[in-house]
Design a protein around this motif. Structure first.
Motif, mmCIF file in Angstrom:
data_model
loop_
_atom_site.group_PDB
_atom_site.id
_atom_site.type_symbol
_atom_site.label_atom_id
_atom_site.label_comp_id
_atom_site.label_asym_id
_atom_site.label_seq_id
_atom_site.Cartn_x
_atom_site.Cartn_y
_atom_site.Cartn_z
ATOM 1 N N CYS A 4 0.843 -1.200 0.000
ATOM 2 C CA CYS A 4 0.000 0.000 0.000
ATOM 3 C C CYS A 4 0.882 1.255 0.000
ATOM 4 O O CYS A 4 1.754 1.392 0.857
ATOM 5 N N CYS A 7 0.109 3.090 3.705
ATOM 6 C CA CYS A 7 0.435 2.522 5.019
ATOM 7 C C CYS A 7 1.405 1.348 4.927
ATOM 8 O O CYS A 7 1.779 0.775 5.942
ATOM 9 N N CYS A 48 -6.430 -1.483 0.004
ATOM 10 C CA CYS A 48 -5.699 -1.887 1.214
ATOM 11 C C CYS A 48 -6.702 -2.248 2.313
ATOM 12 O O CYS A 48 -7.633 -1.496 2.584
ATOM 13 N N CYS A 51 -5.856 0.447 5.570
ATOM 14 C CA CYS A 51 -6.204 1.881 5.590
ATOM 15 C C CYS A 51 -7.264 2.238 4.555
ATOM 16 O O CYS A 51 -7.635 3.394 4.448
#
Ligand code: ZN
Length: 398
Positions: A4, A7, A48, A51
């Motif tokens: 990601c 994050c 993701c 997040c």
């Protein structure tokens, strides 16, 4: 992009397959045949799980001609104008007297120009954009280039950095924000960062697909936007506007004290090892010029690192031993000494034995004692100097 971009989680799942399509805002075909023969690129969006950020996992930044074509946004809608004005007013309240403001990816510069006008000619207002627009220059300093946090924060010392409708174009937005925060630490003042990007939340809830085009590899949810902003410092606020279609926020750029401390420690180590390399190489060179026979115990791994780092060349330090028969007969990587068995020290004693692998020094010392060979000194490296293993203070005694 496997992880990601916000994050760094590796847990993502497919969320939208847009097939292959042409560039949609930066292609600018000038004829019909050009338009229908444009190159097509994969729109393969994943989300993701941590997040909720959505991104095109097959995106390639290189194919977009940002330098050649302008990235124009339609800014004249009444409601949109109202939104822009409100943002300019809100940001202007933050600014000190005679401020320096940088707008990254400013396009034709209307937003930063609005802030300049609100300041009635005082301060410095800069716009960065790789594509220079004809209107640029009026009221602002226009820099036809990409913004480089490390260089440009130091050079221009801004009070406020603005990034509107740019983050969604970036391949590594988190990396950018971290670099920005780190660079701002070097200024002895508060530096604010304001970002705005489309929010995909409404599209996601309503099954809308038009948001997913190649120039927007990153699709922010409010959650992933907050996550990104937190990487840059203290979040002052995050809001959605324009019917929830855009999300924006303000942070004061900063880093946790532990990061700052770590950076200082890293620098200390860097400087220390630069000096100790010279000191050690000089100590060892002096040793090689003497009459004493010197043996190095170990010729691979950490010992090979020591030998190369402190430049123990074969002509100066030809004698390398190891107690591991598997290594005997092979050569020290990089410098080429043949590795002999440590029992040779009985028939061909060394006055000085150097043990490069401090962490094994106690065991090697025990082996030396067991071999019952003669020597006058055993050296190890400690805190940048060559020290006497038996007499000096260090943490590697048995
Ligand atoms: Zn994530």
């Amino acid at each position: 992009m496997k992880k990601c971009p916000i994050c760094s989680s590796s847990l993502s799942v497919k969320v939208f397959n847009g097939g292959k399509k042409t560039l949609s805002t930066l292609g600018w075909p000038s004829t019909h045949s050009e338009a229908i023969s444009m190159e097509k690129y994969p729109l393969d969006y994943v989300q993701c799980l941590r997040c909720s950020h959505i991104w095109n996992c097959q995106f390639n930044y290189e194919v977009i001609p940002y330098e050649n074509n302008p990235n124009r946004m339609f800014n004249n809608g009444t409601l949109w104008q109202k939104h822009i004005k409100a943002m300019i007013q809100s940001l202007n309240k933050l600014l000190p007297k005679n401020p320096t403001v940088i707008d990254i990816g400013c396009g034709e510069g209307h937003f930063v120009r609005g802030l300049a006008e609100a300041n009635c000619g005082t301060g410095r207002f800069l716009g960065f954009d790789p594509n220079s627009a004809p209107e640029s220059g009026a009221g602002i300093e226009f820099i036809p280039n990409y913004f480089l946090p490390e260089v440009d924060i130091k050079r221009y010392q801004p009070d406020l950095v603005i990034m509107r409708h740019v983050l969604e174009h970036l391949e590594e937005p988190a990396e950018f924000l971290e670099q920005l925060a780190f660079a701002s630490l070097k200024l002895n003042k508060s530096v604010y960062f304001f970002a705005e990007t489309p929010s995909v939340d409404v599209a996601f809830k309503s099954g809308r697909i038009v948001d997913f085009f190649y120039e927007h590899p990153s699709q922010f949810t409010k959650k992933s936007f907050v996550r990104l902003m937190e990487l840059g410092g203290d979040v002052q606020w995050v809001d959605t506007h324009y019917g929830g279609e855009v999300v924006n926020g303000l942070i004061k750029l900063s880093m946790e004290n532990s990061y700052v401390h770590q950076a200082q420690e890293s620098e200390k180590f860097l400087n220390f090892t630069e000096i100790s390399k010279l000191t050690l190489a000089s100590d060892l060179n002096k040793l090689s010029l003497g009459e004493q026979v010197t043996a190095i115990w170990g010729g691979t791994g950490k010992a090979a690192t020591f030998i190369q780092h402190y430049q123990l060349e074969k002509n100066k330090f030809p004698y390398v031993v190891d107690s591991d028969y598997e290594k005997v007969g092979s050569f020290v990587p990089g410098t080429g000494q043949v590795i002999r068995h440590s029992s040779e020290l009985k028939s061909r004693p060394a006055e000085v034995i150097i043990i490069p692998s401090q962490w094994r020094a106690a065991d090697i010392y025990a082996e030396i004692k067991m071999l019952n060979v003669t020597y006058s000194k055993i050296f190890i490296e400690y805190q940048g100097r060559l020290i006497d293993y038996e007499l000096d203070e260090h943490p590697y005694h048995a």
